[in-house]
Design a protein around this motif. Structure first.
Motif, PDB file in Angstrom:
ATOM      1  N   LEU A 147       0.819  -1.212   0.000  1.00 29.78           N
ATOM      2  CA  LEU A 147       0.000   0.000   0.000  1.00 29.78           C
ATOM      3  C   LEU A 147       0.853   1.262   0.000  1.00 29.78           C
ATOM      4  N   GLN A 148       2.015   1.233  -0.628  1.00 28.97           N
ATOM      5  CA  GLN A 148       2.919   2.378  -0.612  1.00 28.97           C
ATOM      6  C   GLN A 148       2.313   3.628  -1.249  1.00 28.97           C
ATOM      7  N   ASP A 149       1.413   3.453  -2.194  1.00 30.85           N
ATOM      8  CA  ASP A 149       0.828   4.614  -2.869  1.00 30.85           C
ATOM      9  C   ASP A 149      -0.240   5.294  -2.013  1.00 30.85           C
ATOM     10  N   ASN A 150      -0.598   4.711  -0.886  1.00 33.93           N
ATOM     11  CA  ASN A 150      -1.586   5.274   0.032  1.00 33.93           C
ATOM     12  C   ASN A 150      -0.883   5.688   1.320  1.00 33.93           C
ATOM     13  N   GLY A 151      -0.329   6.885   1.334  1.00 33.81           N
ATOM     14  CA  GLY A 151       0.389   7.346   2.516  1.00 33.81           C
ATOM     15  C   GLY A 151      -0.526   7.521   3.709  1.00 33.81           C
ATOM     16  N   ILE A 152       0.044   7.426   4.885  1.00 30.86           N
ATOM     17  CA  ILE A 152      -0.717   7.603   6.119  1.00 30.86           C
ATOM     18  C   ILE A 152      -0.956   9.094   6.334  1.00 30.86           C
ATOM     19  N   GLU A 153      -2.200   9.502   6.432  1.00 29.70           N
ATOM     20  CA  GLU A 153      -2.524  10.886   6.784  1.00 29.70           C
ATOM     21  C   GLU A 153      -2.330  11.072   8.271  1.00 29.70           C
ATOM     22  N   ASP A 154      -3.012  10.242   9.039  1.00 29.32           N
ATOM     23  CA  ASP A 154      -2.821  10.281  10.474  1.00 29.32           C
ATOM     24  C   ASP A 154      -3.282   8.970  11.086  1.00 29.32           C
ATOM     25  N   ALA A 163      -9.090  19.589  14.945  1.00 31.04           N
ATOM     26  CA  ALA A 163      -7.708  19.298  15.337  1.00 31.04           C
ATOM     27  C   ALA A 163      -6.945  18.652  14.182  1.00 31.04           C
ATOM     28  N   ARG A 164      -7.572  17.714  13.485  1.00 33.74           N
ATOM     29  CA  ARG A 164      -6.925  17.074  12.331  1.00 33.74           C
ATOM     30  C   ARG A 164      -6.629  18.105  11.244  1.00 33.74           C
ATOM     31  N   HIS A 165      -7.580  18.969  10.990  1.00 36.09           N
ATOM     32  CA  HIS A 165      -7.415  20.012   9.975  1.00 36.09           C
ATOM     33  C   HIS A 165      -6.263  20.954  10.352  1.00 36.09           C
ATOM     34  N   GLN A 166      -6.230  21.386  11.593  1.00 32.32           N
ATOM     35  CA  GLN A 166      -5.181  22.309  12.024  1.00 32.32           C
ATOM     36  C   GLN A 166      -3.815  21.645  12.049  1.00 32.32           C
ATOM     37  N   LEU A 167      -3.746  20.385  12.443  1.00 29.49           N
ATOM     38  CA  LEU A 167      -2.461  19.680  12.447  1.00 29.49           C
ATOM     39  C   LEU A 167      -1.924  19.520  11.023  1.00 29.49           C
ATOM     40  N   LYS A 168      -2.815  19.283  10.072  1.00 25.96           N
ATOM     41  CA  LYS A 168      -2.415  19.200   8.660  1.00 25.96           C
ATOM     42  C   LYS A 168      -1.848  20.534   8.197  1.00 25.96           C
ATOM     43  N   GLY A 182       2.056  21.471   6.959  1.00 27.95           N
ATOM     44  CA  GLY A 182       2.353  22.127   5.696  1.00 27.95           C
ATOM     45  C   GLY A 182       3.246  23.345   5.827  1.00 27.95           C
ATOM     46  N   THR A 183       3.247  23.969   6.983  1.00 24.33           N
ATOM     47  CA  THR A 183       4.072  25.188   7.167  1.00 24.33           C
ATOM     48  C   THR A 183       5.366  24.921   7.931  1.00 24.33           C
ATOM     49  N   LEU A 184       5.516  23.734   8.496  1.00 17.87           N
ATOM     50  CA  LEU A 184       6.691  23.412   9.310  1.00 17.87           C
ATOM     51  C   LEU A 184       7.940  23.289   8.438  1.00 17.87           C
TER      52      LEU A 184
END
Length: 124
Positions: free
Chosen positions: A65-72, A111-116, A120-122
């Motif tokens: 499943l390498q093409d399906n990265g872990i979001e969280d 929380a999931r939205h804000q962590l994403k 993206g800015t880190l």
């Protein structure tokens, strides 16, 4: 782009945050943590959750499943949520953000939205 300190502070500003860590899942070491430590030892949590991330990465390889990265990865406890978000940016490979939330005060979707957004800015 935000540095590590700013990103950790942004994560702690998420409603219900107990603590946050940026973790190297190759070594299990926290590169940075923020939280008062009274409810959760972030260094121990970082090391222990490294095993979870490694196991999920191995499982995905075995299932091809390498093409399906872990979001969280979400762990639901009776009084807390624990969110683990592997970084997908080039400079963040091999790292994950770990966020512990007070379940009664947190909005999990937000929380999931804000962590994403923080991911993206880190800038590492």
């Amino acid at each position: 782009m935000a540095n590590l300190e700013t990103s950790l502070k942004d994560a702690m500003a998420i409603e219900g945050s107990i603590g946050v860590a940026l973790v190297d899942y190759n070594s299990g070491m926290a590169l940075g943590t923020l939280g008062d430590g009274s409810d959760l030892d972030l260094t121990v949590a970082a090391a222990a959750n490294t095993d979870l991330v490694r196991a999920k990465m191995r499982t995905m390889e075995m299932l091809n499943l390498q093409d399906n990265g872990i979001e969280d990865i979400l762990i639901s406890l009776t009084s807390q949520y624990h969110l683990i978000r592997p970084l997908t940016t080039q400079s963040g490979r091999g790292l994950f953000l770990y966020l512990a939330l007070n379940r009664s005060r947190a909005n999990l979707a937000m929380a999931r939205h804000q962590l994403k957004r923080i991911e993206g800015t880190l800038e590492i």
